[in-house]
Design a protein around this motif. Structure first.
Motif, PDB file in Angstrom:
ATOM      1  N   TYR A  34      10.972  83.876 -21.602  1.00  0.00           N
ATOM      2  CA  TYR A  34      11.783  84.533 -20.576  1.00  0.00           C
ATOM      3  C   TYR A  34      12.812  85.442 -21.237  1.00  0.00           C
ATOM      4  O   TYR A  34      13.437  85.077 -22.232  1.00  0.00           O
ATOM      5  N   ASN A  35      13.009  86.626 -20.663  1.00  0.00           N
ATOM      6  CA  ASN A  35      14.043  87.501 -21.198  1.00  0.00           C
ATOM      7  C   ASN A  35      15.406  87.153 -20.602  1.00  0.00           C
ATOM      8  O   ASN A  35      15.512  86.288 -19.726  1.00  0.00           O
ATOM      9  N   PHE A  36      16.436  87.820 -21.063  1.00  0.00           N
ATOM     10  CA  PHE A  36      17.822  87.527 -20.681  1.00  0.00           C
ATOM     11  C   PHE A  36      18.011  87.550 -19.164  1.00  0.00           C
ATOM     12  O   PHE A  36      18.678  86.685 -18.591  1.00  0.00           O
ATOM     13  N   PHE A  37      17.396  88.522 -18.514  1.00  0.00           N
ATOM     14  CA  PHE A  37      17.621  88.720 -17.081  1.00  0.00           C
ATOM     15  C   PHE A  37      16.820  87.723 -16.235  1.00  0.00           C
ATOM     16  O   PHE A  37      17.282  87.294 -15.171  1.00  0.00           O
ATOM     17  N   GLU A  38      15.631  87.361 -16.701  1.00  0.00           N
ATOM     18  CA  GLU A  38      14.869  86.311 -16.013  1.00  0.00           C
ATOM     19  C   GLU A  38      15.598  84.980 -16.102  1.00  0.00           C
ATOM     20  O   GLU A  38      15.595  84.199 -15.128  1.00  0.00           O
ATOM     21  N   ILE A  39      16.213  84.717 -17.238  1.00  0.00           N
ATOM     22  CA  ILE A  39      17.015  83.504 -17.398  1.00  0.00           C
ATOM     23  C   ILE A  39      18.149  83.482 -16.364  1.00  0.00           C
ATOM     24  O   ILE A  39      18.421  82.450 -15.736  1.00  0.00           O
ATOM     25  N   LEU A 179      16.415  93.457 -15.326  1.00  0.00           N
ATOM     26  CA  LEU A 179      15.061  92.944 -15.545  1.00  0.00           C
ATOM     27  C   LEU A 179      14.044  94.079 -15.633  1.00  0.00           C
ATOM     28  O   LEU A 179      13.232  94.142 -16.569  1.00  0.00           O
ATOM     29  N   PHE A 180      14.093  94.991 -14.668  1.00  0.00           N
ATOM     30  CA  PHE A 180      13.108  96.068 -14.637  1.00  0.00           C
ATOM     31  C   PHE A 180      13.347  97.090 -15.752  1.00  0.00           C
ATOM     32  O   PHE A 180      12.393  97.634 -16.322  1.00  0.00           O
ATOM     33  N   ASN A 182      14.529  96.290 -18.606  1.00  0.00           N
ATOM     34  CA  ASN A 182      14.059  95.566 -19.787  1.00  0.00           C
ATOM     35  C   ASN A 182      12.538  95.668 -19.914  1.00  0.00           C
ATOM     36  O   ASN A 182      11.998  95.837 -21.010  1.00  0.00           O
ATOM     37  N   LYS A 183      11.844  95.562 -18.783  1.00  0.00           N
ATOM     38  CA  LYS A 183      10.388  95.680 -18.783  1.00  0.00           C
ATOM     39  C   LYS A 183       9.950  97.057 -19.273  1.00  0.00           C
ATOM     40  O   LYS A 183       8.951  97.200 -19.991  1.00  0.00           O
ATOM     41  N   ILE A 184      10.711  98.095 -18.886  1.00  0.00           N
ATOM     42  CA  ILE A 184      10.328  99.469 -19.218  1.00  0.00           C
ATOM     43  C   ILE A 184      10.680  99.831 -20.653  1.00  0.00           C
ATOM     44  O   ILE A 184       9.848 100.358 -21.406  1.00  0.00           O
ATOM     45  N   PHE A 185      11.923  99.537 -21.060  1.00  0.00           N
ATOM     46  CA  PHE A 185      12.431 100.046 -22.339  1.00  0.00           C
ATOM     47  C   PHE A 185      12.363  99.055 -23.503  1.00  0.00           C
ATOM     48  O   PHE A 185      12.293  99.473 -24.655  1.00  0.00           O
ATOM     49  N   ILE A 186      12.394  97.764 -23.218  1.00  0.00           N
ATOM     50  CA  ILE A 186      12.374  96.768 -24.294  1.00  0.00           C
ATOM     51  C   ILE A 186      10.969  96.207 -24.484  1.00  0.00           C
ATOM     52  O   ILE A 186      10.406  96.255 -25.581  1.00  0.00           O
ATOM     53  N   GLU A 187      10.399  95.691 -23.413  1.00  0.00           N
ATOM     54  CA  GLU A 187       9.062  95.116 -23.526  1.00  0.00           C
ATOM     55  C   GLU A 187       7.982  96.189 -23.590  1.00  0.00           C
ATOM     56  O   GLU A 187       6.898  95.959 -24.124  1.00  0.00           O
ATOM     57  N   LYS A 188       8.280  97.377 -23.001  1.00  0.00           N
ATOM     58  CA  LYS A 188       7.356  98.516 -23.019  1.00  0.00           C
ATOM     59  C   LYS A 188       5.959  98.093 -22.595  1.00  0.00           C
ATOM     60  O   LYS A 188       4.986  98.158 -23.360  1.00  0.00           O
TER      61      LYS A 188
END
Length: 317
Positions: A34-39, A179-180, A182-188
């Motif tokens: 889980y990422n920071f925002f999902e937590i 969260l979103f 993070n999905k776009i720029f970190i998790e790519k």
């Protein structure tokens, strides 16, 4: 400005701490997925569950809320501080700019028109007394209990007072937009339908809910409904994989949205569809036993509170 900044950080810290504890309970050491925002979003659910339980026996006043917050922070600090640092470091590029933007948006926070009529009196009841039998006899609007007000009431804390209860929508906005991003720029994420859904949903959330205070329960209810749909789509991006992380999030967020506002009842279609596919593929439901248990415990507490307030499980029936 400084007071708001510190207050908002306190709220975020409590929710992240709550989420770290709950995610570890749900899926053990796999919670690193889980990422920071999902937590943070899981922390909102767990903190609401705690508030529902505690309110059966005590008012959600400054003392009780302060004890809950301190216990959560202490457990998290003693057991998960390294995990917290790691999650925060991974999302720093999004965390800091988004924090400033959300705080600036919150400065001119003005409660919506329902606040004085329904929300504030309800919060005052939650913070002044433990659960009251027949509360709806005082005012018909009290026959419907949204779990979002229980959640908001837990931030009636020393020093924050009633202002703390008004920061919950801002905290949710922070976690969802983060969260979103993070999905776009970190998790790519790879190009697929769930990625397209993010690109379509993110501008909608930013534009639609920029004035956070104007939407009352609509914002949290719709947000968790959309999150449920997003993770539902992710499950089918790979021909319905059995990713435990995604299944847990769909289950938790679906039930949560339903208890915030009944207009999100179509979310049950998602749960039924997932259950059907899991049965077809002979999925071992034992893997989801903890999340199922906490979801039904959450619903049970909510329905019990509903029955105590109004004498019926469904408002006005």
């Amino acid at each position: 400005m400084i007071e708001l900044f510190v207050s908002f950080l306190v709220v975020l810290l409590i929710l992240i701490s709550s989420g770290l504890i709950f995610s570890r309970i749900l899926i053990g050491k796999q919670n690193t997925e889980y990422n920071f925002f999902e937590i943070g979003l899981l922390g909102i659910f767990f903190y609401t569950l705690i508030s529902l339980f505690v309110h059966f026996f005590a008012p959600l006043n400054e003392v009780v809320n302060g004890i809950i917050a301190l216990v959560i922070l202490l457990i998290s600090f003693l057991n998960y501080r390294e995990n917290f640092k790691k999650k925060l470091y991974q999302s720093t590029k999004i965390f800091l700019p988004l924090l400033i933007i959300v705080i600036l948006m919150t400065i001119k926070y003005k409660p919506n028109e329902d606040y004085g009529f329904y929300h504030l009196p309800y919060i005052i009841n939650l913070t002044s007394e433990k659960i009251i039998f027949g509360l709806s006899n005082l005012q018909p609007q009290f026959s419907w209990n949204s779990t979002w007000l229980n959640f908001s009431s837990t931030f009636y804390l020393p020093f924050l007072k009633i202002k703390g209860t008004q920061l919950t929508n801002s905290a949710l906005y922070f976690f969802i937009i983060g969260l979103f991003l993070n999905k776009i720029f970190i998790e790519k994420k790879n190009e697929n339908f769930s990625t397209f859904f993010i690109y379509a949903l993110l501008p909608y959330l930013i534009i639609k809910f920029t004035r956070i205070s104007e939407h009352g329960f609509d914002f949290p209810a719709n947000s968790f409904l959309l999150l449920s749909f997003y993770y539902f789509i992710e499950l089918f991006d790979k021909n319905f994989d059995f990713n435990k992380k995604k299944l847990v999030l769909v289950l938790i967020f679906s039930f949560f949205s339903l208890t915030i506002k009944l207009s999100t009842i179509p979310v049950l279609i998602i749960l039924l569809f997932i259950s059907y596919n899991l049965f077809l593929k002979r999925y071992t439901f034992k893997n989801l036993s903890k999340s199922i248990f906490f979801s039904f415990l959450f619903i049970f507490f909510w329905l019990t509170q509903q029955y105590i307030y109004s004498g019926c499980l469904t408002p006005f029936i």
